[in-house]
Design an enzyme around this catalytic site. Structure first.
Site, PDB file in Angstrom:
ATOM      1  N   TYR A  49       3.656  16.070   4.426  1.00  0.00           N
ATOM      2  CA  TYR A  49       4.055  15.195   3.320  1.00  0.00           C
ATOM      3  C   TYR A  49       5.532  14.827   3.437  1.00  0.00           C
ATOM      4  O   TYR A  49       5.926  13.683   3.167  1.00  0.00           O
ATOM      5  CB  TYR A  49       3.790  15.883   1.970  1.00  0.00           C
ATOM      6  CG  TYR A  49       2.325  15.992   1.635  1.00  0.00           C
ATOM      7  CD1 TYR A  49       1.663  14.989   0.944  1.00  0.00           C
ATOM      8  CD2 TYR A  49       1.580  17.108   2.026  1.00  0.00           C
ATOM      9  CE1 TYR A  49       0.312  15.078   0.644  1.00  0.00           C
ATOM     10  CE2 TYR A  49       0.232  17.209   1.731  1.00  0.00           C
ATOM     11  CZ  TYR A  49      -0.397  16.195   1.040  1.00  0.00           C
ATOM     12  OH  TYR A  49      -1.740  16.282   0.760  1.00  0.00           O
ATOM     13  N   ASN A  63      -4.713   7.244  -3.886  1.00  0.00           N
ATOM     14  CA  ASN A  63      -4.871   6.263  -2.811  1.00  0.00           C
ATOM     15  C   ASN A  63      -6.031   5.321  -3.140  1.00  0.00           C
ATOM     16  O   ASN A  63      -7.170   5.761  -3.243  1.00  0.00           O
ATOM     17  CB  ASN A  63      -5.142   7.006  -1.498  1.00  0.00           C
ATOM     18  CG  ASN A  63      -5.333   6.062  -0.313  1.00  0.00           C
ATOM     19  OD1 ASN A  63      -5.224   4.852  -0.461  1.00  0.00           O
ATOM     20  ND2 ASN A  63      -5.612   6.643   0.836  1.00  0.00           N
ATOM     21  N   CYS A  92      -5.350   9.115   4.472  1.00  0.00           N
ATOM     22  CA  CYS A  92      -4.478  10.080   3.795  1.00  0.00           C
ATOM     23  C   CYS A  92      -4.926  11.515   4.081  1.00  0.00           C
ATOM     24  O   CYS A  92      -4.185  12.455   3.810  1.00  0.00           O
ATOM     25  CB  CYS A  92      -4.427   9.792   2.302  1.00  0.00           C
ATOM     26  SG  CYS A  92      -6.022   9.803   1.493  1.00  0.00           S
ATOM     27  N   HIS A  93      -6.137  11.686   4.646  1.00  0.00           N
ATOM     28  CA  HIS A  93      -6.568  13.041   5.007  1.00  0.00           C
ATOM     29  C   HIS A  93      -5.740  13.592   6.163  1.00  0.00           C
ATOM     30  O   HIS A  93      -5.797  14.776   6.450  1.00  0.00           O
ATOM     31  CB  HIS A  93      -8.058  13.058   5.350  1.00  0.00           C
ATOM     32  CG  HIS A  93      -8.449  12.122   6.448  1.00  0.00           C
ATOM     33  ND1 HIS A  93      -8.641  10.774   6.251  1.00  0.00           N
ATOM     34  CD2 HIS A  93      -8.678  12.342   7.766  1.00  0.00           C
ATOM     35  CE1 HIS A  93      -8.980  10.205   7.404  1.00  0.00           C
ATOM     36  NE2 HIS A  93      -9.000  11.133   8.337  1.00  0.00           N
ATOM     37  N   GLU A 110     -12.447  14.462  13.654  1.00  0.00           N
ATOM     38  CA  GLU A 110     -11.602  13.587  14.473  1.00  0.00           C
ATOM     39  C   GLU A 110     -11.069  14.305  15.705  1.00  0.00           C
ATOM     40  O   GLU A 110     -10.318  13.725  16.488  1.00  0.00           O
ATOM     41  CB  GLU A 110     -10.420  13.072  13.641  1.00  0.00           C
ATOM     42  CG  GLU A 110     -10.843  12.099  12.561  1.00  0.00           C
ATOM     43  CD  GLU A 110      -9.666  11.557  11.764  1.00  0.00           C
ATOM     44  OE1 GLU A 110      -8.540  12.059  11.957  1.00  0.00           O
ATOM     45  OE2 GLU A 110      -9.879  10.645  10.969  1.00  0.00           O
TER      46      GLU A 110
END
Length: 257
Positions: free
Chosen positions: A133, A156, A164-165, A191
């Site tokens: 962050y 979001n 945003c993950h 991912e």
DNA sequence: CCGCTGACCGACA
DNA sequence: GTGTCGGCCAGCG
């Protein structure tokens, strides 16, 4: 007897406009005033997505939720009428499965400058990687606004599309997520991110990895960091320590100067 | 305008 | 190791 609230009204308005107006102009005007929605499959299941002429504006999971609830939430936030769309805009469907599209645009006009900035920065984090962050706050031009970054991402408007993950806590743990912490972990692992290794390193105080062949220091999930041969890999707790040891910050993942 | 809130962070028990 | 406490700052009511 005609019911003016009937769903057919939208269609009749469009038809009337289309009757004596060039199609391109209709699209331009309607796209400016109205927003459209589609339902589409994504990596977290079926989602509703609202968009204007300018781009993607709002995304929420479908779940058991009726479209009425989505449109209510949309109007509450954007104060603009919402109609169904024939088909999804180009690039949306791949993007919903984590394959970002160059052609996919966003309509972030309802947001503040800071919110837009945070989302723009977040959008550039590559799949399979993560940034803290605090890094987003700095990249967004406000290094002190770490907590405020969390507040922005918590609402979001376009999760998944703005990933945003991939924004995680400084201690290496994933932290919270608009769809729940478990979903965040699932997405990161899907991912290809080695979450266990990152957390393990962080537990040993290692938040950066450096290569003594390139003299570059990276975030552990940076593509360049993952290519470092184990023999040439060195862990650091802070960028300052790495710089002190003769490394320079990676130009791809940009750990603090 | 002012007080409150929160997907955070670092220090310190 | 884990819990807690201040500090922080943009948004919101």
């Amino acid at each position: 007897m005609t019911n003016d609230n009937s769903p057919q009204v939208d269609a009749r308005i469009e038809a009337a406009l289309a009757a004596d107006t060039p199609a391109g102009l209709v699209d331009a005007v309607m796209g400016k005033v109205f927003a459209r929605w589609v339902s589409a499959p994504s990596s977290i299941g079926e989602v509703y997505v609202a968009f204007t002429r300018d781009g993607m504006q709002f995304l929420r999971p479908r779940g058991d939720e009726e479209i009425a609830e989505f449109t209510r939430a949309y109007r509450e936030r954007f104060a603009r009428p919402l109609m169904s769309a024939e088909k999804a805009p180009a690039g949306l469907l791949p993007a919903l499965h984590g394959r970002p599209s160059q052609t996919l645009a966003f309509d972030l006009s309802a947001l503040t400058a800071f919110e837009r900035s945070v989302l723009e920065v977040t959008r550039r984090i590559p799949a399979g990687q993560a940034r803290p962050y605090g890094w987003v706050a700095r990249e967004a031009g406000n290094p002190g606004a770490v907590r405020a970054v969390g507040s922005v991402l918590a609402r979001n408007p376009v999760p998944l599309l703005v990933p945003c993950h991939r924004v995680v806590r400084a201690d290496g743990t994933p932290g919270e997520y608009i769809f729940g912490a478990a979903q965040k972990e699932r997405l990161l692992r899907a991912e290809g991110m080695n979450l266990d290794e990152v957390v393990d390193l962080a537990g040993q105080g290692v938040h950066y990895l450096a290569s003594d062949t390139t003299n570059i220091v990276c975030f552990p999930t940076c593509r360049d960091a993952r290519r470092i041969t184990p023999r040439h890999r060195h862990g650091f707790g802070t960028v300052a320590e790495a710089v002190e040891a003769g490394y320079r910050p990676c130009r791809h993942c940009r750990p603090a100067a």
